[in-house]
Design an enzyme around this catalytic site. Structure first.
Site, PDB file in Angstrom:
ATOM      1  N   ASP A  53       0.829  -1.205   0.000  1.00 34.19           N
ATOM      2  CA  ASP A  53       0.000   0.000   0.000  1.00 34.19           C
ATOM      3  C   ASP A  53       0.865   1.258   0.000  1.00 34.19           C
ATOM      4  O   ASP A  53       0.466   2.299  -0.531  1.00 34.19           O
ATOM      5  CB  ASP A  53      -0.918  -0.011   1.230  1.00 34.19           C
ATOM      6  CG  ASP A  53      -2.027   1.020   1.125  1.00 34.19           C
ATOM      7  OD1 ASP A  53      -2.585   1.184   0.026  1.00 34.19           O
ATOM      8  OD2 ASP A  53      -2.331   1.673   2.141  1.00 34.19           O
ATOM      9  N   CYS A 159     -10.009   3.557  -8.176  1.00 27.27           N
ATOM     10  CA  CYS A 159      -9.419   2.931  -6.991  1.00 27.27           C
ATOM     11  C   CYS A 159     -10.016   3.532  -5.714  1.00 27.27           C
ATOM     12  O   CYS A 159     -10.318   2.807  -4.753  1.00 27.27           O
ATOM     13  CB  CYS A 159      -7.909   3.116  -6.985  1.00 27.27           C
ATOM     14  SG  CYS A 159      -7.102   2.250  -8.347  1.00 27.27           S
ATOM     15  N   TYR A 163     -12.397   1.248  -3.137  1.00 30.74           N
ATOM     16  CA  TYR A 163     -12.110   1.039  -1.711  1.00 30.74           C
ATOM     17  C   TYR A 163     -13.253   1.548  -0.833  1.00 30.74           C
ATOM     18  O   TYR A 163     -13.560   0.943   0.206  1.00 30.74           O
ATOM     19  CB  TYR A 163     -10.778   1.706  -1.333  1.00 30.74           C
ATOM     20  CG  TYR A 163      -9.605   0.789  -1.557  1.00 30.74           C
ATOM     21  CD1 TYR A 163      -8.989   0.149  -0.488  1.00 30.74           C
ATOM     22  CD2 TYR A 163      -9.130   0.532  -2.840  1.00 30.74           C
ATOM     23  CE1 TYR A 163      -7.917  -0.716  -0.692  1.00 30.74           C
ATOM     24  CE2 TYR A 163      -8.072  -0.329  -3.056  1.00 30.74           C
ATOM     25  CZ  TYR A 163      -7.466  -0.959  -1.988  1.00 30.74           C
ATOM     26  OH  TYR A 163      -6.425  -1.823  -2.196  1.00 30.74           O
ATOM     27  N   TYR A 190     -11.434   3.165   5.809  1.00 31.19           N
ATOM     28  CA  TYR A 190     -11.865   3.302   4.421  1.00 31.19           C
ATOM     29  C   TYR A 190     -13.369   3.499   4.268  1.00 31.19           C
ATOM     30  O   TYR A 190     -13.830   3.912   3.198  1.00 31.19           O
ATOM     31  CB  TYR A 190     -11.395   2.096   3.602  1.00 31.19           C
ATOM     32  CG  TYR A 190      -9.923   2.167   3.259  1.00 31.19           C
ATOM     33  CD1 TYR A 190      -9.480   3.006   2.244  1.00 31.19           C
ATOM     34  CD2 TYR A 190      -8.978   1.425   3.963  1.00 31.19           C
ATOM     35  CE1 TYR A 190      -8.133   3.100   1.933  1.00 31.19           C
ATOM     36  CE2 TYR A 190      -7.628   1.498   3.662  1.00 31.19           C
ATOM     37  CZ  TYR A 190      -7.213   2.341   2.647  1.00 31.19           C
ATOM     38  OH  TYR A 190      -5.884   2.447   2.347  1.00 31.19           O
ATOM     39  N   GLU A 232      -6.488  -3.152 -10.313  1.00 28.81           N
ATOM     40  CA  GLU A 232      -6.719  -3.194  -8.864  1.00 28.81           C
ATOM     41  C   GLU A 232      -7.235  -4.576  -8.458  1.00 28.81           C
ATOM     42  O   GLU A 232      -6.838  -5.114  -7.415  1.00 28.81           O
ATOM     43  CB  GLU A 232      -7.729  -2.113  -8.469  1.00 28.81           C
ATOM     44  CG  GLU A 232      -7.959  -2.010  -6.971  1.00 28.81           C
ATOM     45  CD  GLU A 232      -6.717  -1.598  -6.205  1.00 28.81           C
ATOM     46  OE1 GLU A 232      -6.421  -2.263  -5.180  1.00 28.81           O
ATOM     47  OE2 GLU A 232      -6.035  -0.647  -6.607  1.00 28.81           O
TER      48      GLU A 232
END
Length: 559
Positions: A53, A159, A163, A190, A232
């Site tokens: 990450d 992305c 998330y 998130y 992703e």
């Protein structure tokens, strides 16, 4: 001149997300996300993910800097700068963030190939090397460079939205009484309003940057958006899982011990329109006009007007009597426990009704005179549910999966089904349905009855499993959408319900059937996973619900 802002609901980012949301579902069904959601993900796997990450965040920061340099509007520059600062803050917080799980943040971990695929793609786009542009040339002129910011945001926005989407799905499954979920902090971060605000700001900026672009340039943005989602998903799929997982199903089963037998209904499970409506359309369009009825035809037919009226009467009568039948078989008192025997007994009445309805169709003569070639042509134009054909094609083309596929349907004409599946190598599917009787390729109006009712369906289902023998264990999956599929759905080891049939849910609930969203059901099973080869079993009284074939594909086959 004041330009009215485009609402996010109507903007480019929202359109892209809606278009590719089914692809995003593949991320949700990866072993990594399912294990993370269950709270049972091995810490070593999560540590590797967190380390990667860092590379993502650094690439985001660098891409924002490059995009800011290309933007020619001060407001755009300020918006991009703000987003970049958010990323830099996230990097600063990273050290304290990982300490929650007792990781040592000091060692630097090299980026994996899956990570590099995305970060290289993002940074190349932000540098003006936009592969979706014709010629794959580098954008160099000052005018062209102004588009780079829009292209860069196209490669970043999905992305952020992905998330936010995944974390909210995971948060909804958290037990409020369970304070021990190992990854609650990650989910909270998130799914927070702060992260959602960042995702929305990114989308709003993408919308603003796309306003002045041409249709061709918007197509470039769409291609970049889709590729970012795919990369992703590949990244999440590539996470090194060292534990046994419940997904994807085909990889959980040991081919030496288990054989996957897959069953699916056809009408409105695979299709958007019921096959009887297609046959009615063929009959009406090919029927002679009133003054030509019966002329020089070895199988005299009613006129197109009479045909249309007859179909209308049959359809109305069927709908009214079906609803009355469903109402009549409801138990007087809702059962507290799953009662398969009671449900099966109740569906005997529905079976009798379906047979009477078919007898009326035969007696009416509406199926008389249909040309087999017209039926095949209509079948070839059948529109299948999004993702359905691709799912079956993946299975058929991959013999190593060792799966058998059977289509079980009330359809009056198996030739119509075969022609609907004729493309993409799907002509090898096993079709179990009724047949029209023909004289020299012209239907006589008779139906060769093979699968008319729920009881017929479950009989064929059981016989098919029995015919596969006992050389190895079998795992059966049945996919359906209507009351007629209920017994097969419940008999199967895994019963998957597509769509939201009101009558099926009401009737099933009255006999103790539970309806569980597939993803939440998988997360629960992952929590309980005992490392056995298979922990699915039929007649559990649980049916799993999905919104699309993408979920089915992701669960059974993976990405």
């Amino acid at each position: 001149m004041n330009v009215k802002a485009v609402p996010i609901e109507e903007g480019t980012a929202k359109r892209f997300w809606i278009k590719f949301r089914n692809e995003a579902l593949f991320a949700m069904y990866t072993p990594f996300v399912v294990c993370l959601a269950s709270g049972k993900l091995e810490l070593e796997t999560f540590r590797n993910y967190i380390a990667q990450d860092v590379h993502f965040l650094r690439a985001f920061a660098q891409a924002y800097q490059l995009a800011e340099d290309c933007a020619d509007d001060d407001d755009d520059k300020a918006a991009i700068s703000k987003l970049r600062k958010n990323v830099m803050e996230a990097l600063k917080m990273h050290k304290s963030f990982v300490q929650e799980w007792g990781f040592d943040p000091a060692p630097e971990t090299s980026a994996t190939s899956a990570t590099l695929k995305y970060t290289d793609f993002l940074l190349a786009t932000a540098s003006g090397k936009v592969e979706a542009v014709k010629g794959h040339g580098t954008i160099a002129t000052p005018f062209e460079k102004t588009k780079v910011a829009a292209y860069t945001l196209s490669a970043m926005t999905p992305c952020m939205r992905l998330y936010a989407f995944l974390s909210k799905e995971l948060r909804a499954l958290l037990d409020p009484d369970e304070g021990s979920h190992l990854y609650k902090k990650w989910i909270d971060t998130y799914s927070s309003q702060t992260f959602e605000a960042s995702a929305r700001e990114t989308e709003e900026l993408l919308d603003k940057l796309s306003v002045s672009l041409t249709s061709e340039e918007l197509e470039v943005m769409e291609k970049l958006y889709r590729k970012a989602i795919k990369l992703e998903i590949e990244f999440l799929t590539a996470q090194p899982i060292i534990q046994r997982t419940i997904v994807p199903l085909i990889r959980v089963l040991d081919p030496a011990d288990y054989r996957l037998i897959l069953f699916s209904d056809f009408d409105l499970t695979c299709t958007l329109v019921d096959s009887s409506a297609i046959l009615a359309e063929i009959a009406i369009l090919t029927a002679p006009k009133a003054d030509q009825s019966g002329t020089e035809n070895p199988l005299p037919r009613m006129s197109s007007t009479d045909m249309r009226n007859t179909w209308s009467v049959l359809s109305t009568q069927y709908t009214e009597e079906y609803e009355q039948c469903i109402e009549s078989i409801m138990p007087t008192k809702k059962v507290q426990e799953f009662n398969y025997e009671g449900l099966s007994k109740a569906l005997e009445q529905l079976s009798d009704f379906e047979k009477r309805a078919n007898a009326r169709v035969i007696e009416s003569g509406v199926l008389k005179g249909l040309n087999l070639e017209d039926i095949k042509k209509a079948g070839g134009r059948f529109i299948l549910q999004d993702g359905c054909s691709g799912f079956f094609q993946t299975i058929v083309k991959n013999e190593g999966l060792g799966a058998d596929v059977h289509i079980l349907s009330y359809c009056w004409c198996d030739d119509l089904i075969r022609s609907a599946f004729s493309s993409g190598g799907l002509n090898v599917l096993n079709i179990h349905a009724n047949q029209l009787a023909y004289e020299e390729s012209i239907s006589t109006g008779e139906i060769i009855k093979k699968v008319e009712s729920p009881l017929d369906k479950v009989k064929v289902f059981k016989e098919t499993l029995k015919n596969h023998g006992n050389d190895s264990k079998q795992l059966s999956v049945y996919i359906g959408d209507a009351v007629g599929d209920l017994l097969c759905l419940l008999e199967a080891d895994v019963g998957i319900l597509v769509g939201s049939s009101h009558s099926l849910r009401i009737l099933g609930s009255e006999f103790g059937v539970s309806f569980v969203p597939l993803f939440s059901g998988l997360v629960k099973k992952q929590k309980e996973f005992n490392d056995s080869s298979c922990n699915w079993k039929g007649l559990s009284g649980i049916l799993y619900t999905v919104s699309s074939w993408a979920e089915i594909h992701a669960f059974i086959l993976g990405h």
